[in-house]
Design an enzyme around this catalytic site. Sequence first.
Site, PDB file in Angstrom:
ATOM      1  N   HIS A 164     -15.643  -8.489  18.989  1.00 37.36           N
ATOM      2  CA  HIS A 164     -15.600  -8.161  17.577  1.00 37.36           C
ATOM      3  C   HIS A 164     -16.376  -9.230  16.750  1.00 37.36           C
ATOM      4  CE1 HIS A 164     -12.248 -10.701  17.914  1.00 37.36           C
ATOM      5  NE2 HIS A 164     -12.255 -11.170  16.860  1.00 37.36           N
ATOM      6  N   THR A 173     -21.859 -10.818  14.276  1.00 34.90           N
ATOM      7  CA  THR A 173     -23.020 -11.666  15.023  1.00 34.90           C
ATOM      8  C   THR A 173     -22.612 -12.166  16.281  1.00 34.90           C
ATOM      9  OG1 THR A 173     -22.816 -13.128  13.469  1.00 34.90           O
ATOM     10  CG2 THR A 173     -24.240 -11.821  12.721  1.00 34.90           C
ATOM     11  N   ARG A 174     -23.828 -12.285  16.838  1.00 38.68           N
ATOM     12  CA  ARG A 174     -23.714 -12.975  18.307  1.00 38.68           C
ATOM     13  C   ARG A 174     -25.078 -13.457  18.503  1.00 38.68           C
ATOM     14  NH1 ARG A 174     -19.274 -12.156  17.909  1.00 38.68           N
ATOM     15  NH2 ARG A 174     -17.658 -11.598  19.426  1.00 38.68           N
ATOM     16  N   LYS A 186     -22.310 -19.675   9.891  1.00 38.79           N
ATOM     17  CA  LYS A 186     -21.166 -19.854  11.049  1.00 38.79           C
ATOM     18  C   LYS A 186     -21.552 -20.817  11.792  1.00 38.79           C
ATOM     19  CE  LYS A 186     -20.671 -16.268  14.029  1.00 38.79           C
ATOM     20  NZ  LYS A 186     -20.116 -14.951  14.520  1.00 38.79           N
ATOM     21  N   HIS A 240     -17.657 -24.673  21.036  1.00 36.68           N
ATOM     22  CA  HIS A 240     -17.901 -23.871  22.092  1.00 36.68           C
ATOM     23  C   HIS A 240     -16.632 -24.276  23.109  1.00 36.68           C
ATOM     24  CE1 HIS A 240     -19.551 -21.310  25.194  1.00 36.68           C
ATOM     25  NE2 HIS A 240     -20.026 -22.228  25.674  1.00 36.68           N
ATOM     26  N   CYS A 247     -11.272 -15.587  17.765  1.00 38.94           N
ATOM     27  CA  CYS A 247     -11.839 -14.755  18.825  1.00 38.94           C
ATOM     28  C   CYS A 247     -11.490 -15.389  20.195  1.00 38.94           C
ATOM     29  CB  CYS A 247     -13.274 -14.840  18.549  1.00 38.94           C
ATOM     30  SG  CYS A 247     -14.147 -13.535  19.465  1.00 38.94           S
ATOM     31  N   LYS A 302     -24.788 -11.172  24.778  1.00 35.94           N
ATOM     32  CA  LYS A 302     -26.237 -10.950  24.746  1.00 35.94           C
ATOM     33  C   LYS A 302     -26.683 -10.097  26.070  1.00 35.94           C
ATOM     34  CE  LYS A 302     -26.633 -15.363  25.015  1.00 35.94           C
ATOM     35  NZ  LYS A 302     -25.643 -15.746  25.367  1.00 35.94           N
TER      36      LYS A 302
HETATM   37  C1  LIG Z   1     -16.276 -16.736  18.677  1.00 36.32           C
HETATM   38  C2  LIG Z   1     -17.038 -16.110  19.913  1.00 36.32           C
HETATM   39  C3  LIG Z   1     -18.534 -16.322  19.717  1.00 36.32           C
HETATM   40  C4  LIG Z   1     -19.452 -15.902  20.767  1.00 36.32           C
HETATM   41  N1  LIG Z   1     -20.637 -16.074  20.609  1.00 36.32           N
HETATM   42  C5  LIG Z   1     -21.259 -15.613  21.636  1.00 36.32           C
HETATM   43  C6  LIG Z   1     -22.867 -15.493  21.446  1.00 36.32           C
HETATM   44  O1  LIG Z   1     -23.307 -16.063  20.517  1.00 36.32           O
HETATM   45  N2  LIG Z   1     -23.581 -15.015  22.138  1.00 36.32           N
HETATM   46  C7  LIG Z   1     -23.119 -14.312  23.343  1.00 36.32           C
HETATM   47  O2  LIG Z   1     -24.030 -13.701  24.224  1.00 36.32           O
HETATM   48  N3  LIG Z   1     -21.833 -14.315  23.568  1.00 36.32           N
HETATM   49  C8  LIG Z   1     -21.015 -14.950  22.667  1.00 36.32           C
HETATM   50  N4  LIG Z   1     -19.725 -14.734  22.775  1.00 36.32           N
HETATM   51  C9  LIG Z   1     -19.242 -14.296  23.988  1.00 36.32           C
HETATM   52  C10 LIG Z   1     -19.083 -12.558  24.044  1.00 36.32           C
HETATM   53  O3  LIG Z   1     -18.705 -11.970  22.788  1.00 36.32           O
HETATM   54  C11 LIG Z   1     -18.081 -12.233  25.115  1.00 36.32           C
HETATM   55  O4  LIG Z   1     -18.451 -12.621  26.490  1.00 36.32           O
HETATM   56  C12 LIG Z   1     -17.792 -10.801  25.152  1.00 36.32           C
HETATM   57  O5  LIG Z   1     -17.655 -10.247  24.046  1.00 36.32           O
HETATM   58  C13 LIG Z   1     -16.701 -10.410  26.290  1.00 36.32           C
HETATM   59  O6  LIG Z   1     -16.678  -9.031  26.290  1.00 36.32           O
HETATM   60  P1  LIG Z   1     -15.610  -8.203  27.130  1.00 36.32           P
HETATM   61  O7  LIG Z   1     -16.034  -6.809  27.074  1.00 36.32           O
HETATM   62  O8  LIG Z   1     -15.468  -8.847  28.551  1.00 36.32           O
HETATM   63  O9  LIG Z   1     -14.036  -8.318  26.578  1.00 36.32           O
HETATM   64  P2  LIG Z   1     -13.390  -7.774  25.241  1.00 36.32           P
HETATM   65  O10 LIG Z   1     -14.400  -7.463  24.206  1.00 36.32           O
HETATM   66  O11 LIG Z   1     -12.063  -8.566  24.816  1.00 36.32           O
HETATM   67  O12 LIG Z   1     -13.050  -6.347  25.745  1.00 36.32           O
HETATM   68  C14 LIG Z   1     -12.111  -6.140  26.674  1.00 36.32           C
HETATM   69  C15 LIG Z   1     -11.211  -4.800  26.115  1.00 36.32           C
HETATM   70  O13 LIG Z   1     -10.327  -4.365  26.985  1.00 36.32           O
HETATM   71  C16 LIG Z   1      -9.376  -3.902  26.499  1.00 36.32           C
HETATM   72  N5  LIG Z   1      -8.059  -4.155  27.399  1.00 36.32           N
HETATM   73  C17 LIG Z   1      -7.533  -5.066  27.923  1.00 36.32           C
HETATM   74  N6  LIG Z   1      -6.460  -4.574  28.596  1.00 36.32           N
HETATM   75  C18 LIG Z   1      -6.313  -3.161  28.557  1.00 36.32           C
HETATM   76  C19 LIG Z   1      -5.364  -2.487  29.219  1.00 36.32           C
HETATM   77  N7  LIG Z   1      -4.476  -2.504  29.773  1.00 36.32           N
HETATM   78  N8  LIG Z   1      -5.474  -0.932  28.696  1.00 36.32           N
HETATM   79  C20 LIG Z   1      -6.779  -0.689  27.986  1.00 36.32           C
HETATM   80  N9  LIG Z   1      -7.500  -1.582  27.498  1.00 36.32           N
HETATM   81  C21 LIG Z   1      -7.329  -2.737  27.562  1.00 36.32           C
HETATM   82  C22 LIG Z   1      -9.146  -4.946  25.267  1.00 36.32           C
HETATM   83  O14 LIG Z   1      -8.410  -4.420  24.259  1.00 36.32           O
HETATM   84  C23 LIG Z   1     -10.423  -5.059  24.985  1.00 36.32           C
HETATM   85  O15 LIG Z   1     -10.861  -4.268  23.887  1.00 36.32           O
HETATM   86  C24 LIG Z   1     -18.753 -15.142  21.786  1.00 36.32           C
HETATM   87  C25 LIG Z   1     -17.455 -14.889  21.982  1.00 36.32           C
HETATM   88  C26 LIG Z   1     -16.392 -15.322  20.943  1.00 36.32           C
HETATM   89  C27 LIG Z   1     -15.237 -15.192  21.086  1.00 36.32           C
HETATM   90  O1  LIG Z   2     -24.245 -17.467  24.146  1.00 37.57           O
HETATM   91  C1  LIG Z   2     -24.532 -18.343  22.975  1.00 37.57           C
HETATM   92  O2  LIG Z   2     -25.689 -18.015  22.750  1.00 37.57           O
HETATM   93  C2  LIG Z   2     -23.482 -19.083  22.311  1.00 37.57           C
HETATM   94  C3  LIG Z   2     -24.075 -20.052  21.957  1.00 37.57           C
HETATM   95  C4  LIG Z   2     -23.970 -21.326  22.899  1.00 37.57           C
HETATM   96  C5  LIG Z   2     -22.477 -21.240  23.239  1.00 37.57           C
HETATM   97  C6  LIG Z   2     -21.949 -20.087  23.500  1.00 37.57           C
HETATM   98  N1  LIG Z   2     -22.335 -19.007  22.879  1.00 37.57           N
END
Ligand SMILES: Cc1cc2nc3c(=O)[nH]c(=O)nc-3n(C[C@H](O)[C@H](O)[C@H](O)COP(=O)(O)OP(=O)(O)OC[C@H]3O[C@@H](n4cnc5c(N)ncnc54)[C@H](O)[C@@H]3O)c2cc1C
Ligand SMILES: O=C(O)[C@@H]1CCCC=N1
Length: 388
Positions: free
Chosen positions: A48, A51-52, A270, A274, A317, A350
Amino acid sequence: MSTSGDFDCIVIGAGVQGSFTAYQLAKKNKKTLLLEQFVLPHSRGSSHGQTRIIRKAYEQNFYTHMMEECYELWAQLEREAGVKLYRQTGLLVMGPEKSENYQNIKDTLQTNKVPMVVLTHDIFSQHIPNVNLAKGDGALVDTTAGVLFADRTLKTVQGQFQKLGGVIRDNEKVTDIKPGPVVRVSTSVGVYHAKSLVITAGPWANKLLANTGLQLPLEVVKINVCYWKEKVPGSYSMKQRFPCFVQTECLESKVHIYGLPSNEYPGLMKVCYHMGSKTDPDQRDLQKDRSDIEILQHYIARCFPGLIPEPAIVESCLYTLTPDHHFVLDYHPAYSNIVIGAGFSGHGFKFGPIIGKLLCELSLGEVPSYDLSPFHIRRFQSKRNSAL
Ligand SMILES: Cc1cc2nc3c(=O)[nH]c(=O)nc-3n(C[C@H](O)[C@H](O)[C@H](O)COP(=O)(O)OP(=O)(O)OC[C@H]3O[C@@H](n4cnc5c(N)ncnc54)[C@H](O)[C@@H]3O)c2cc1C
Ligand SMILES: O=C(O)[C@@H]1CCCC=N1
């Protein structure tokens, strides 16, 4: 609506990775169900926020390689849906000139012929106003980098999935998985069957995998997502073409500090640390450690003099970290029709389009488009280097 059914594939978790996987499966005409425990959209996981960062600047060639195609896939989705998901800003990388991290990033960019600009101390402030580059630090800009609109991405990819006939069932928590040639998935609402299952449950991965007898070395940490007020509104803004940045290490920290130009909250930039403190994803709000914010305050006061060194907004997050900070993209060791995408370690957003493509390939038993050995589960038996 029916609460049971048979599918080619079930994807658990509608974060960025599950949503892109479901979309890829539907594109291949597979009857696909995407299950999500919360009402969509939600802000309890990792995907959520507005931005990323997207970048090719990585220490490891394999990530930079994957990003080449990934940029194309992002552009393809933008065209298909008629929505803007990416804005090019460039990424400023700063870090001790002679350090391994900084040199590795520079080498990877050079090796892969990624457009970049090296900024020496004498020209730095001409190009990047309002930032103090530390003595001994190198600076370069990955000009291909920029900002992804995260919430808009999820809405778009889930919408495209549904247009292709995919089924999303939110507010439906998966409570049990029974592996077999046909996998049986029980939820708070019903029971479903599928030829294959993809688990992309983010911070809840191990809770779900427990149903299949597997536990991965994952650690969930809470990130304080901090926004800092500009002394002169707009001075670090996307409109003024201020870039994203990563500080690989500095006086205050060995851990990366990164930031994105002000955009979503006008006048606020923002800047985050990390790393965070360990938490249970269901108890996230009980984790109140703010020691990272103190580090950020010192860094901002020294290097970003145009920001007030006191966070104006702090959101939350979750990261799901692997020991080496590389992803898990693999088959379940005991069940070849269960595929796992996990441990995206704070840098997976990304890669969403390419992760979706790879997890789809694995679940269809196809040869994956990339060498997935850095992402295999069996690597946890041996030691490796960390990713940025
Ligand atoms: C603050 C922050 C900054 C970031 N910045 C960057 C960035 O700049 N660039 C970048 O590339 N990446 C960035 N990331 C990383 C990136 O956002 C994550 O790697 C990515 O969102 C992971 O996605 P996901 O789908 O694995 O997890 P999630 O988004 O958590 O999705 C998992 C989903 O599974 C669901 N779920 C879990 N268990 C169950 C269940 N039992 N039944 C049904 N549903 C379930 C959850 O509710 C959730 O919706 C950042 C992350 C954070 C927190
Ligand atoms: O993935 C990204 O680009 C950001 C910035 C560097 C550290 C982790 N997330």
